[in-house]
Scaffold this motif. Structure first.
Motif, PDB file in Angstrom:
ATOM      1  N   HIS A 175      12.348 -73.061  12.048  1.00  0.00           N
ATOM      2  CA  HIS A 175      12.948 -74.204  11.359  1.00  0.00           C
ATOM      3  C   HIS A 175      14.091 -73.780  10.438  1.00  0.00           C
ATOM      4  O   HIS A 175      14.974 -74.585  10.139  1.00  0.00           O
ATOM      5  CB  HIS A 175      11.886 -74.951  10.552  1.00  0.00           C
ATOM      6  N   PRO A 177      17.556 -72.054   9.141  1.00  0.00           N
ATOM      7  CA  PRO A 177      18.826 -71.604   9.719  1.00  0.00           C
ATOM      8  C   PRO A 177      18.833 -70.085   9.804  1.00  0.00           C
ATOM      9  O   PRO A 177      18.238 -69.398   8.962  1.00  0.00           O
ATOM     10  CB  PRO A 177      19.873 -72.116   8.727  1.00  0.00           C
ATOM     11  N   GLU A 198      21.202 -66.774  20.968  1.00  0.00           N
ATOM     12  CA  GLU A 198      22.068 -67.812  20.399  1.00  0.00           C
ATOM     13  C   GLU A 198      22.038 -69.070  21.268  1.00  0.00           C
ATOM     14  O   GLU A 198      21.932 -70.195  20.767  1.00  0.00           O
ATOM     15  CB  GLU A 198      23.495 -67.275  20.280  1.00  0.00           C
ATOM     16  N   LYS A 202      20.554 -72.791  20.138  1.00  0.00           N
ATOM     17  CA  LYS A 202      21.370 -74.001  20.208  1.00  0.00           C
ATOM     18  C   LYS A 202      20.755 -75.038  21.142  1.00  0.00           C
ATOM     19  O   LYS A 202      20.849 -76.249  20.897  1.00  0.00           O
ATOM     20  CB  LYS A 202      22.792 -73.651  20.639  1.00  0.00           C
ATOM     21  N   GLY A 205      18.466 -77.073  19.316  1.00  0.00           N
ATOM     22  CA  GLY A 205      19.051 -77.791  18.186  1.00  0.00           C
ATOM     23  C   GLY A 205      18.944 -77.054  16.868  1.00  0.00           C
ATOM     24  O   GLY A 205      18.989 -77.676  15.800  1.00  0.00           O
ATOM     25  N   LYS A 206      18.810 -75.722  16.929  1.00  0.00           N
ATOM     26  CA  LYS A 206      18.658 -74.917  15.719  1.00  0.00           C
ATOM     27  C   LYS A 206      20.029 -74.489  15.179  1.00  0.00           C
ATOM     28  O   LYS A 206      21.016 -74.442  15.907  1.00  0.00           O
ATOM     29  CB  LYS A 206      17.806 -73.685  16.005  1.00  0.00           C
ATOM     30  N   THR A 207      20.045 -74.161  13.895  1.00  0.00           N
ATOM     31  CA  THR A 207      21.264 -73.686  13.243  1.00  0.00           C
ATOM     32  C   THR A 207      21.329 -72.173  13.313  1.00  0.00           C
ATOM     33  O   THR A 207      20.407 -71.478  12.850  1.00  0.00           O
ATOM     34  CB  THR A 207      21.296 -74.134  11.771  1.00  0.00           C
ATOM     35  N   ILE A 208      22.385 -71.645  13.889  1.00  0.00           N
ATOM     36  CA  ILE A 208      22.521 -70.194  14.038  1.00  0.00           C
ATOM     37  C   ILE A 208      23.974 -69.775  13.936  1.00  0.00           C
ATOM     38  O   ILE A 208      24.884 -70.483  14.402  1.00  0.00           O
ATOM     39  CB  ILE A 208      21.923 -69.708  15.383  1.00  0.00           C
ATOM     40  N   ASP A 209      24.197 -68.630  13.309  1.00  0.00           N
ATOM     41  CA  ASP A 209      25.531 -68.051  13.157  1.00  0.00           C
ATOM     42  C   ASP A 209      25.399 -66.562  13.421  1.00  0.00           C
ATOM     43  O   ASP A 209      24.744 -65.842  12.658  1.00  0.00           O
ATOM     44  CB  ASP A 209      26.061 -68.305  11.741  1.00  0.00           C
ATOM     45  N   LYS A 247      24.720 -70.503   0.439  1.00  0.00           N
ATOM     46  CA  LYS A 247      24.802 -71.859   0.993  1.00  0.00           C
ATOM     47  C   LYS A 247      23.417 -72.462   1.228  1.00  0.00           C
ATOM     48  O   LYS A 247      23.214 -73.654   0.962  1.00  0.00           O
ATOM     49  CB  LYS A 247      25.565 -71.821   2.321  1.00  0.00           C
ATOM     50  N   THR A 248      22.479 -71.668   1.698  1.00  0.00           N
ATOM     51  CA  THR A 248      21.185 -72.217   2.099  1.00  0.00           C
ATOM     52  C   THR A 248      20.147 -72.192   0.975  1.00  0.00           C
ATOM     53  O   THR A 248      19.210 -72.994   0.995  1.00  0.00           O
ATOM     54  CB  THR A 248      20.616 -71.427   3.292  1.00  0.00           C
TER      55      THR A 248
END
Length: 250
Positions: A175, A177, A198, A202, A205-209, A247-248
Motif C-alpha cells: 500500500h 508508495p 515497476e 503500475k 495501480g501502485k505508486t512507484i518511482d 514528500k510522503t
C-alpha cells in the motif's frame, strides 16, 4: 528497557558536503518481538514534538557501523530512525559469513522483527504513527519491500538494489508508495527485473518511482564497497530518498 544515551555530532560521510551536521541523540533500545526481546539502534532529533520515522534495515553484513551512520543521517534531517538488528547481535565482515547469516534468517522471523520495529516506533510519543517509512539496501532493500507487504500502515518504502516480488498477489499487498534506486550493471538485481517490478506495480495501480544508474553495480551507495562505490550516484540516490521521504512522511 535499558537505554544507553549519548549526544553526538554526526559527520554525514556519504552525503553532499553542503549539508550541515546537527546534534542527535542515539540509544540502544530493547523491545518485544513476539516472545523475544530484540535490540535496535535508535537515533532521534533533538527538536521536540512528534516526528516522522524510518525503519532502517541493514544489508547482509548486519547492523554494522555504516548502517548506524545512515540512521544518524536520517535523524539529522528530522526523522526518528530505528536501525533494526535482524541477526540478533551477529554481524559479518567476510562475504561468505554474510551469506551464511542471510541464508539462516527465517523470513517469518524477519517479518515479525520488522513489524515489531514499526510498532515500537508507532508507540513512541516523539513519533507520528501515521508517518513511518522504511529503507534498506541489498538484503535490507528486499526486506523493506517485505515490510511493505506485511504492514498496511507503512507510509513509504525505499529500496536500494534489493529483491522485488513478482507475484501479483504480493504486489497487491503493498500500500505504501515505493522509491527504488538500482544499478544498471547489477547482475543479481537486473534492470529487466526492475522494469518487471515497476510494470507489476503500475498494473496494480501502485505508486512507484525507480531510477537505474547505468554505470553502477550492486551496492553502489556503500563507501565500504571499494570497487563498486559510485560517489555521485550515491549522492543522487540519497537526494532522491530525502525528497521522497519529505514528500510522503512530512
Amino acid at each position: 528497557m535499558k537505554l544507553i544515551t549519548v549526544v553526538i555530532l554526526v559527520m554525514m560521510l556519504a552525503l553532499p558536503e553542503a549539508l550541515q551536521t546537527k546534534a542527535v541523540k542515539t540509544q540502544m533500545v530493547t523491545y518485544k518481538s513476539g516472545d523475544e526481546s530484540v535490540n535496535g539502534y535508535l537515533v532521534t532529533p533533538e527538536s521536540r514534538g512528534r516526528h516522522p520515522a524510518i525503519v532502517v534495515i541493514h544489508e547482509w553484513w548486519g547492523l554494522v557501523p555504516w548502517v548506524k551512520e545512515q540512521a544518524n543521517n536520517f535523524a539529522q534531517q528530522g526523522y526518528v530512525a530505528l536501525a533494526v538488528d535482524l541477526y540478533h547481535g551477529k554481524s559479518a565482515s567476510d562475504p561468505n559469513e554474510a551469506h551464511e547469516l542471510m541464508r539462516g534468517l527465517p523470513q517469518d522471523g524477519a517479518v515479525r522483527d520488522l513489524k515489531a520495529a514499526f510498532d515500537y516506533l508507532a508507540s513512541r510519543p516523539d513519533v507520528n504513527p501515521k508517518k513511518i517509512g522504511s529503507v534498506g539496501g541489498c538484503m535490507g532493500g528486499g526486506h523493506s519491500l517485505l515490510l511493505a507487504e506485511n504492514e498496511p500502515k507503512l507510509a513509504a518504502c525505499a529500496v536500494n538494489y534489493g529483491a522485488m516480488p513478482t507475484d501479483p498477489a504480493l504486489i497487491a499487498k503493498i500500500h505504501a508508495p515505493v522509491l527504488g534506486n538500482f544499478g544498471g550493471l547489477d547482475h543479481g538485481i537486473t534492470p529487466d527485473a526492475v522494469h518487471a517490478f515497476e510494470k507489476g506495480m503500475k498494473a496494480e495501480g501502485k505508486t512507484i518511482d525507480v531510477k537505474i544508474y547505468d554505470d553502477a553495480g550492486h551496492g553502489f551507495e556503500n563507501p565500504n564497497n571499494k570497487a563498486g562505490y559510485r560517489k555521485e550516484d550515491a549522492a543522487d540516490a540519497w537526494s532522491r530518498m530525502m525528497a521522497f521521504f519529505d514528500k510522503t512522511l512530512k
